[in-house]
Design a protein around this motif. Structure first.
Motif, mmCIF file in Angstrom:
data_model
loop_
_atom_site.group_PDB
_atom_site.id
_atom_site.type_symbol
_atom_site.label_atom_id
_atom_site.label_comp_id
_atom_site.label_asym_id
_atom_site.label_seq_id
_atom_site.Cartn_x
_atom_site.Cartn_y
_atom_site.Cartn_z
ATOM 1 N N SER A 346 -5.291 15.005 0.168
ATOM 2 C CA SER A 346 -3.973 15.577 0.492
ATOM 3 C C SER A 346 -2.865 14.864 -0.279
ATOM 4 C CB SER A 346 -3.711 15.466 1.998
ATOM 5 O OG SER A 346 -4.655 16.211 2.728
ATOM 6 N N PHE A 347 -2.946 13.544 -0.346
ATOM 7 C CA PHE A 347 -1.922 12.775 -1.049
ATOM 8 C C PHE A 347 -1.896 13.151 -2.526
ATOM 9 C CE2 PHE A 347 -0.510 9.060 -3.447
ATOM 10 C CZ PHE A 347 0.678 8.764 -2.821
ATOM 11 N N GLN A 348 -3.053 13.273 -3.139
ATOM 12 C CA GLN A 348 -3.113 13.641 -4.560
ATOM 13 C C GLN A 348 -2.598 15.048 -4.795
ATOM 14 O OE1 GLN A 348 -7.251 12.838 -5.373
ATOM 15 N NE2 GLN A 348 -6.882 10.667 -5.823
ATOM 16 N N ALA A 349 -2.846 15.931 -3.835
ATOM 17 C CA ALA A 349 -2.315 17.294 -3.953
ATOM 18 C C ALA A 349 -0.789 17.280 -3.933
ATOM 19 C CB ALA A 349 -2.856 18.162 -2.818
ATOM 20 N N PHE A 350 -0.202 16.417 -3.081
ATOM 21 C CA PHE A 350 1.256 16.241 -3.073
ATOM 22 C C PHE A 350 1.749 15.870 -4.463
ATOM 23 C CE2 PHE A 350 3.410 15.414 1.226
ATOM 24 C CZ PHE A 350 2.703 16.436 1.828
#
Length: 430
Positions: A346-350
Motif C-alpha cells: 500500500s505504501f509503495q502504491a502511494f
C-alpha cells in the motif's frame, strides 16, 4: 445562501487571479475551510468547526493568533495617526526595537537592518556578506529553506557534516555559510553536538561569515530567545522574521556585528520601503512584551518536553514511526516505509501516485479530526508539530490522541490507504 454565494465568488476570484493550484489542492484534500475567527491556538470555521492550529503558520504565530496585546498596539498606532512611512525622518520606534533585539540576542549583534520578510532578511545577509568579504560564493546546508529568492553561486553541504564544510571553506571562495540552528523544513533536524560551534570556528578560520537563519526558530520557539542560545556561538549575523510582529504585519530583521555593518555602511540603501514602518515596529515591541510577560519561552520548553514525551509513549511500537524529535515547540514526527508486506504494498502504491501522497493523506486525516498540520516542505516523511507557544496541556493531549488514532488506522485499516485512491480521483477530476 447569499453569504455562501459570496464566499464561492471570492474563492473563484482567488483561483482565477492569484493561485489556482492552491485552491485545487485544498479542495482535493477537503481542507478548504472558511475561517471566521482565529484566537490563540483555535481556528473557528463558517460551518461551526473548531480547528486547533499545530503549525502556527510555519512558526509565525508564536503568540497565537490575534494576540490582544499586539492588536491593541496596532490599533493605538492607527488611532493616533502618527508617522508610518516617511522619508527624511528618524523612526524612533525602530531604534527602540533594534535595541531590544540586540540586547536579547547578545554576542556580536549590535546593529539591525529591518525588512519585510525572511527572504528579504536572507537577501540582505547575502549582500552584506559579499560586500564585507569581497567573495561571491554562498554555502548552505542540504534540506534547508532560506526563502523563495533565486540566488546564484550557491553550494550545499550535508547538514551536520563538518568535514565537507571544512573542505569547501578551505577554498576561500565563500562569503557566508548560512545555517538554521534547527532545520525546520528539512525535517526538524537537530544538529549533532558541537556542530554549530565547530562550524563557526571553521568559518572564522577561513574568513567566511557565519550567518544563522532564525526565521522559524527565533522568538522563544525553542525555549530560548534564539535557538542559537542553546549553543555557545556568536554568529556574525542573525535573520529574524515571521513571529517578530505577532503574525499580523510583515516584518523581519537582520542583526549583525559592528564589523560587518561598518564595512558596508553607505554602500546600500538604508531600508526597503516598508521595513521600518511604524505599525511593524509597534507590533514588534508589543510582541516582545507579551512573549516575556507571559513567560512563553519557559512554557515552550515545558510544553515541548511534555508533548514529545506523550508522543513517544503513544507511538512507540508502530513500525512506520521512526522518530519523534525537536526542541521546545518545534517538533517533528518522522515516518518510514513499513516492513510488513501488506503495508509495504500500500505504501509503495502511494508513492507511485505521488511521492508526497502519504503525508498529505495523513494531514487530511488530522484535519478531519480537528487539527491543522503539514509535512515539512523539504522532507515529506516528517510531520511538523509546531503549535503556538500558548498551547495548553489538554490541547497537546487532544493532538496526541488524534495522531495516535491516525497512526493506528494506517497500521490496521484499509481505510487510510484507500483514501489515497479517492484523493487521486478528486485530483484528476479537478
Amino acid at each position: 445562501m447569499l453569504a455562501t454565494s459570496g464566499a464561492l465568488i471570492k474563492d473563484t476570484l482567488y483561483q482565477e487571479r492569484v493561485n489556482p493550484q492552491w485552491v485545487r489542492l485544498l479542495e482535493v484534500l477537503r481542507m478548504n475551510a472558511r475561517y471566521t475567527r482565529c484566537e490563540g491556538t483555535e481556528l473557528f470555521t463558517e460551518d461551526g468547526r473548531r480547528i486547533l492550529d499545530f503549525l502556527s503558520g510555519n512558526c509565525v504565530h508564536n503568540l497565537g493568533h490575534n494576540h490582544p496585546t499586539v492588536i491593541e498596539a496596532v490599533k493605538d498606532a492607527l488611532e493616533h495617526r502618527g508617522p508610518a512611512m516617511l522619508a527624511n525622518y528618524v523612526p524612533e520606534l525602530a531604534g527602540e526595537l533594534a535595541d531590544k533585539l540586540c540586547w536579547r540576542a547578545g554576542g556580536r549583534a549590535t546593529k539591525v537592518y529591518f525588512c519585510s520578510s525572511g527572504s528579504e532578511g536572507v537577501e540582505a545577509a547575502i549582500k552584506f556578506s559579499r560586500a564585507h568579504t569581497r567573495r561571491n560564493g554562498l554555502l548552505y546546508a542540504e534540506g534547508a529553506f532560506h526563502g523563495l529568492s533565486m540566488l546564484a553561486d550557491t553550494e550545499a553541504v550535508p547538514f551536520g557534516n563538518l568535514a565537507t564544510l571544512e573542505l569547501k571553506l578551505a577554498s576561500k571562495r565563500f562569503a557566508a555559510f548560512i545555517v538554521e540552528p534547527l532545520q525546520s523544513e528539512g525535517g526538524v533536524r537537530v544538529p549533532p553536538p558541537a556542530y554549530l560551534e565547530t562550524a563557526q570556528a571553521l568559518c572564522r578560520r577561513h574568513g567566511t561569515l557565519f550567518v544563522v537563519d532564525e526565521v522559524q526558530t527565533g522568538l522563544y520557539r525553542t525555549g530560548r530567545f534564539l535557538a542559537s542560545h542553546h549553543c555557545n556561538i556568536e554568529p556574525d549575523m542573525f535573520v529574524l522574521a515571521g513571529a517578530l510582529s505577532g503574525g499580523l504585519i510583515p516584518s523581519a530583521a537582520l542583526l549583525m556585528s559592528d564589523q560587518v555593518y561598518e564595512s558596508v555602511h553607505g554602500s546600500i540603501d538604508r531600508t526597503s520601503a516598508f521595513s521600518e514602518n511604524g505599525l511593524a515596529m509597534r507590533a514588534g515591541l508589543a510582541t516582545l512584551e507579551a512573549l516575556e510577560r507571559e513567560h512563553l519561552g519557559e512554557r515552550a520548553l515545558d510544553a515541548g518536553d511534555y508533548l514529545r514525551t506523550r508522543l513517544r509513549e503513544a507511538l512507540t511500537g508502530y513500525e512506520m514511526v521512526k522518530d519523534v524529535r525537536g526542541l521546545g515547540l518545534l517538533n517533528g514526527i518522522e515516518f518510514q516505509a513499513p516492513r510488513k508486506l501488506g503495508l509495504r504494498v500500500s505504501f509503495q502504491a502511494f508513492g507511485k501516485i505521488h511521492p508526497g501522497m502519504f503525508g498529505q493523506v495523513l494531514v487530511m486525516r488530522l484535519f478531519q479530526q480537528g487539527f491543522l498540520t503539514q509535512m515539512c516542505g523539504n522532507n515529506c516523511m516528517v510531520l511538523k508539530v509546531a503549535p503556538p507557544l500558548v498551547v495548553k496541556e489538554r490541547e497537546a493531549d487532544e493532538f496526541v490522541h488524534a495522531v495516535t488514532y491516525a497512526v493506528e488506522m494506517m497500521h490496521s485499516s484499509g481505510t487510510f490507504w484507500s483514501d489515497a485512491l479517492g484523493l487521486a480521483r478528486r485530483a484528476i477530476a479537478k
